[in-house]
Design an enzyme around this catalytic site. Sequence first.
Site, short mmCIF file in Angstrom:
data_model
loop_
_atom_site.label_atom_id
_atom_site.label_comp_id
_atom_site.label_asym_id
_atom_site.label_seq_id
_atom_site.Cartn_x
_atom_site.Cartn_y
_atom_site.Cartn_z
N HIS A 132 1.05 -1.29 0.17
CA HIS A 132 -0.12 0.04 0.11
C HIS A 132 0.98 1.20 -0.11
O HIS A 132 1.95 1.11 0.58
CB HIS A 132 -0.91 0.02 1.23
N ASP A 209 2.99 -4.20 8.37
CA ASP A 209 1.67 -3.33 8.22
C ASP A 209 0.51 -4.61 8.45
O ASP A 209 0.30 -5.27 7.62
CB ASP A 209 1.85 -2.87 6.75
N GLN A 212 -4.58 -5.15 7.52
CA GLN A 212 -5.63 -6.06 6.85
C GLN A 212 -5.58 -7.21 7.71
O GLN A 212 -6.34 -8.36 7.28
CB GLN A 212 -5.37 -6.12 5.63
N LYS A 235 -10.67 -0.42 10.42
CA LYS A 235 -10.95 -1.77 9.73
C LYS A 235 -11.24 -2.92 10.69
O LYS A 235 -11.57 -3.93 10.19
CB LYS A 235 -9.50 -1.92 8.99
N CYS A 373 -4.82 2.25 -3.57
CA CYS A 373 -3.57 2.94 -3.17
C CYS A 373 -2.48 1.89 -3.48
O CYS A 373 -1.70 1.78 -2.54
CB CYS A 373 -4.02 3.13 -1.85
#
Length: 415
Positions: A132, A209, A212, A235, A373
């Site tokens: 991303h 990261d 997600q 999220k 993105c």
Amino acid sequence: MSTDTLTKTTAFNIEEVRAEFPILKEKINGKPLVYFDNGATSQKPIQVIEAINEYYSTYNSNIHRGVHYLSQKATDAYEAARQKLADFINAPDSKLINFTKGTTEGINLVAHSYAQEFLKPGDEIVISTMEHHSNIVPWQIAAEKTGATLRILPIHDSGEIILEEASKIINDKTAILAVSYVSNAMGIINPVEELIQMAKKHGAITLLDGAQAVPHLKVDVQKLDCDFFAFSGHKMFGPTGTGVLYGKEDLLNKMTPYQGGGEMIKEVRFEKTTFNELPYKFEAGTPNIAGGIGLAAAVDFMNKWGIENIEAHEQNLLQYALNQLNEIEGFKRYGNSMHSAGLVSFLIDGIHSYDIGVLLDKQGIALRTGHHCCQPLMNRFGIEGTCRASFALYNSEEEIDLFVEALNRAIKMLK
């Protein structure tokens, strides 16, 4: 695996889950809302909404400074939230939980306060093709300021990282490895434990990261042995503008804050300022108190249903969707891996993703179209973007039936 078998793996009553989300009763363009844009942000359960409402309605106050009742109550709630987030990812101590505005701020914090301070010319920062933009741009800035070099892990046509190439790219020059746990654009679950071990053999620090990952998988930062882990609250059913940066204590202690003022100081003199202890050192200014409390409520919500049950349900939805989507002429999935979270990224041959998105919206179905993105990833595949249907625990097989029916209707209109 048949859909009948898959359905039996769902351990909770989907209607009971859906009843906790007021927005799911809404209609869009006269149609029942089918919300498949969870990769962008999830909907919020009533528990989170009520926690925020209760804070503002009954004990709104600033924290850590006041001696009065409201301030003490707000401080206790905020610090209890910090402990809850530590337990959620199995951090060894709540002081290693730094509240942020989200994943992007967490990555920028490390890129600024660690990378820009400790990297030197010749060092290498390793990321992957699927990152991303928030896990690309901060490292580009850090590389430009320090003379370090950015290196990219390539991927197969399936979207999976080529581990043989990774073992060559990650070497003694690698200072930082920063990769996504789960791809936001394809849903692929990366072999992060293997990548982390590669990096550690060469003395590099590692950042995941986790934006997600946390809504879909059980995360254990001690088992992963990553040095930093960043994720967003919105999220995972929490408020927007919330997030966490977890870091190992020795690294956080050696880093200099990149924002000054408020709770991050220990003593201020015109000659010199000394900084507060963890976790306050990186939390300048009045924080998002309601957001932190709301995020703790989101953790409670996820624990109530069980992250393992959520993961199983989403895997069920993924397979149920693929069984039908693969029957559509011209359907092509991007991120065709056995190790995926509940997300389908796809194109229909000869049709622009935007056109599909618009026609699905007219039928009450919300999904994401475009480059997500991840422009370098789209360039790798030679496309402008995809349609992305991303699932959450409140989605159902009936919604997937509506989605496939609407998609077929859109295709007939566009061809």
